[in-house]
Motif scaffolding. Structure first.
Motif, PDB file in Angstrom:
ATOM      1  N   VAL A   4       0.846  -1.198   0.000  1.00 27.23           N
ATOM      2  CA  VAL A   4       0.000   0.000   0.000  1.00 27.23           C
ATOM      3  C   VAL A   4       0.880   1.245   0.000  1.00 27.23           C
ATOM      4  O   VAL A   4       0.665   2.186  -0.774  1.00 27.23           O
ATOM      5  N   THR A   5       1.882   1.246   0.846  1.00 28.76           N
ATOM      6  CA  THR A   5       2.796   2.390   0.926  1.00 28.76           C
ATOM      7  C   THR A   5       3.480   2.615  -0.416  1.00 28.76           C
ATOM      8  O   THR A   5       3.597   3.755  -0.876  1.00 28.76           O
ATOM      9  N   ALA A   6       3.926   1.539  -1.047  1.00 30.35           N
ATOM     10  CA  ALA A   6       4.599   1.657  -2.345  1.00 30.35           C
ATOM     11  C   ALA A   6       3.681   2.266  -3.396  1.00 30.35           C
ATOM     12  O   ALA A   6       4.103   3.136  -4.174  1.00 30.35           O
ATOM     13  N   VAL A   7       2.428   1.856  -3.426  1.00 32.50           N
ATOM     14  CA  VAL A   7       1.471   2.388  -4.394  1.00 32.50           C
ATOM     15  C   VAL A   7       1.196   3.862  -4.108  1.00 32.50           C
ATOM     16  O   VAL A   7       1.134   4.683  -5.031  1.00 32.50           O
ATOM     17  N   VAL A   8       1.057   4.222  -2.845  1.00 31.32           N
ATOM     18  CA  VAL A   8       0.780   5.612  -2.483  1.00 31.32           C
ATOM     19  C   VAL A   8       1.957   6.509  -2.876  1.00 31.32           C
ATOM     20  O   VAL A   8       1.759   7.576  -3.462  1.00 31.32           O
ATOM     21  N   ASN A  37      -5.842  14.865   0.128  1.00 30.21           N
ATOM     22  CA  ASN A  37      -6.789  15.165   1.205  1.00 30.21           C
ATOM     23  C   ASN A  37      -6.984  13.977   2.131  1.00 30.21           C
ATOM     24  O   ASN A  37      -7.101  14.134   3.345  1.00 30.21           O
ATOM     25  N   LEU A  38      -7.014  12.789   1.558  1.00 27.99           N
ATOM     26  CA  LEU A  38      -7.151  11.582   2.370  1.00 27.99           C
ATOM     27  C   LEU A  38      -5.942  11.412   3.287  1.00 27.99           C
ATOM     28  O   LEU A  38      -6.088  11.116   4.476  1.00 27.99           O
ATOM     29  N   ILE A  39      -4.756  11.615   2.733  1.00 27.58           N
ATOM     30  CA  ILE A  39      -3.539  11.494   3.543  1.00 27.58           C
ATOM     31  C   ILE A  39      -3.541  12.533   4.667  1.00 27.58           C
ATOM     32  O   ILE A  39      -3.306  12.202   5.830  1.00 27.58           O
ATOM     33  N   SER A  40      -3.821  13.780   4.315  1.00 31.27           N
ATOM     34  CA  SER A  40      -3.768  14.832   5.341  1.00 31.27           C
ATOM     35  C   SER A  40      -4.867  14.661   6.394  1.00 31.27           C
ATOM     36  O   SER A  40      -4.682  15.029   7.553  1.00 31.27           O
ATOM     37  N   GLY A  41      -6.004  14.098   6.006  1.00 26.39           N
ATOM     38  CA  GLY A  41      -7.084  13.869   6.959  1.00 26.39           C
ATOM     39  C   GLY A  41      -6.842  12.705   7.902  1.00 26.39           C
ATOM     40  O   GLY A  41      -7.139  12.785   9.094  1.00 26.39           O
ATOM     41  N   ALA A  73      -0.210   3.681   7.921  1.00 29.98           N
ATOM     42  CA  ALA A  73      -0.921   3.612   6.644  1.00 29.98           C
ATOM     43  C   ALA A  73      -0.790   2.264   5.943  1.00 29.98           C
ATOM     44  O   ALA A  73      -1.549   1.976   5.017  1.00 29.98           O
ATOM     45  N   ALA A  74       0.149   1.441   6.375  1.00 26.38           N
ATOM     46  CA  ALA A  74       0.330   0.136   5.750  1.00 26.38           C
ATOM     47  C   ALA A  74      -0.978  -0.655   5.852  1.00 26.38           C
ATOM     48  O   ALA A  74      -1.579  -0.740   6.913  1.00 26.38           O
ATOM     49  N   GLY A  75      -1.425  -1.179   4.731  1.00 32.80           N
ATOM     50  CA  GLY A  75      -2.637  -1.982   4.716  1.00 32.80           C
ATOM     51  C   GLY A  75      -3.929  -1.183   4.644  1.00 32.80           C
ATOM     52  O   GLY A  75      -5.009  -1.766   4.664  1.00 32.80           O
ATOM     53  N   ASP A  76      -3.866   0.147   4.554  1.00 33.14           N
ATOM     54  CA  ASP A  76      -5.061   0.987   4.482  1.00 33.14           C
ATOM     55  C   ASP A  76      -5.694   0.838   3.097  1.00 33.14           C
ATOM     56  O   ASP A  76      -5.203   1.389   2.119  1.00 33.14           O
ATOM     57  N   THR A  77      -6.787   0.098   3.024  1.00 34.17           N
ATOM     58  CA  THR A  77      -7.409  -0.190   1.728  1.00 34.17           C
ATOM     59  C   THR A  77      -8.034   1.046   1.086  1.00 34.17           C
ATOM     60  O   THR A  77      -8.047   1.167  -0.136  1.00 34.17           O
ATOM     61  N   GLU A  78      -8.545   1.967   1.894  1.00 37.38           N
ATOM     62  CA  GLU A  78      -9.108   3.206   1.344  1.00 37.38           C
ATOM     63  C   GLU A  78      -8.005   4.039   0.691  1.00 37.38           C
ATOM     64  O   GLU A  78      -8.176   4.581  -0.406  1.00 37.38           O
ATOM     65  N   ALA A  83      -5.000   5.816  -4.225  1.00 38.66           N
ATOM     66  CA  ALA A  83      -3.732   5.840  -4.962  1.00 38.66           C
ATOM     67  C   ALA A  83      -3.880   5.133  -6.301  1.00 38.66           C
ATOM     68  O   ALA A  83      -3.395   5.621  -7.336  1.00 38.66           O
ATOM     69  N   ALA A  84      -4.568   3.992  -6.315  1.00 43.53           N
ATOM     70  CA  ALA A  84      -4.783   3.260  -7.566  1.00 43.53           C
ATOM     71  C   ALA A  84      -5.614   4.086  -8.544  1.00 43.53           C
ATOM     72  O   ALA A  84      -5.347   4.088  -9.744  1.00 43.53           O
ATOM     73  N   ALA A  85      -6.604   4.812  -8.034  1.00 41.09           N
ATOM     74  CA  ALA A  85      -7.425   5.661  -8.900  1.00 41.09           C
ATOM     75  C   ALA A  85      -6.591   6.773  -9.526  1.00 41.09           C
ATOM     76  O   ALA A  85      -6.740   7.086 -10.709  1.00 41.09           O
ATOM     77  N   LEU A  86      -5.694   7.352  -8.750  1.00 41.63           N
ATOM     78  CA  LEU A  86      -4.815   8.387  -9.288  1.00 41.63           C
ATOM     79  C   LEU A  86      -3.880   7.808 -10.341  1.00 41.63           C
ATOM     80  O   LEU A  86      -3.728   8.380 -11.426  1.00 41.63           O
ATOM     81  N   LEU A  87      -3.270   6.666 -10.051  1.00 38.69           N
ATOM     82  CA  LEU A  87      -2.363   6.050 -11.019  1.00 38.69           C
ATOM     83  C   LEU A  87      -3.091   5.682 -12.309  1.00 38.69           C
ATOM     84  O   LEU A  87      -2.556   5.852 -13.399  1.00 38.69           O
ATOM     85  N   GLU A  88      -4.311   5.216 -12.178  1.00 40.13           N
ATOM     86  CA  GLU A  88      -5.093   4.882 -13.370  1.00 40.13           C
ATOM     87  C   GLU A  88      -5.403   6.137 -14.183  1.00 40.13           C
ATOM     88  O   GLU A  88      -5.301   6.141 -15.407  1.00 40.13           O
ATOM     89  N   ALA A  89      -5.754   7.224 -13.497  1.00 42.08           N
ATOM     90  CA  ALA A  89      -6.033   8.485 -14.190  1.00 42.08           C
ATOM     91  C   ALA A  89      -4.783   9.004 -14.892  1.00 42.08           C
ATOM     92  O   ALA A  89      -4.840   9.450 -16.040  1.00 42.08           O
TER      93      ALA A  89
END
Length: 154
Positions: A4-8, A37-41, A73-78, A83-89
């Motif tokens: 998860v961390t690597a993808v983020v 925003n998710l990270i900062s929140g 944050a490790a393992g945080d599926t949200e 992150a996956a949505a951003l990479l896809e975009a």
């Protein structure tokens, strides 16, 4: 590094490169803002600005990864989904942005690249001269909705 961390970290770096381009689409900008925003929140002590300023810096990315892991944050599926949505975009709207490893104009006696995990491109080597052995292994690239890996990008 936790997957998860690597993808983020990859997403923040790719979003920083693509998001500041004059040609950045609203989808990339929105996905990037959503991830930040998710990270900062959720992880108030994690600051992504160092990677935003220098998205090519491995040291900055490693520091961000460490901060994310320390914050839990490790393992945080949200977070992984954002992150996956951003990479896809980024991949869809800015396919020239490489998320994994991009080696250009290297002259070397040998090269070994291994254990690359990327939801975008895996490894790209161009304009490179390698006198001896070149070994690339353990590459996991692409994600949901990725282009067919048997076709080359131009």
């Amino acid at each position: 590094m936790d997957p998860v961390t690597a993808v983020v970290v990859s997403a923040i770096a790719a979003g920083a490169v693509a998001g500041v381009a004059d040609t950045a689409t609203q989808a990339v900008k929105d996905a990037y803002a959503g991830l930040k925003n998710l990270i900062s929140g959720k992880y108030r002590d994690v600051d992504v600005t160092a990677v935003e300023r220098r998205p090519e810096s491995e040291a900055k990315k490693e520091s961000l990864a460490e901060d994310l892991e320390d914050a839990g944050a490790a393992g945080d599926t949200e977070l992984a989904a954002a992150a996956a949505a951003l990479l896809e975009a980024v991949q869809h709207h800015h396919p020239h942005v490489v998320v994994g490893v991009d080696v250009r104009d290297l002259v070397a006696a040998a090269l070994e690249i291994s254990d690359i995990k990327s939801t975008g491109d895996g490894v790209r080597v161009t304009g490179t001269t390698i006198a001896g052995e070149a070994k690339i292994s353990g590459v996991e690239a692409g994600g949901p909705g990725s282009p067919d890996p048997t076709t080359a990008r131009t």
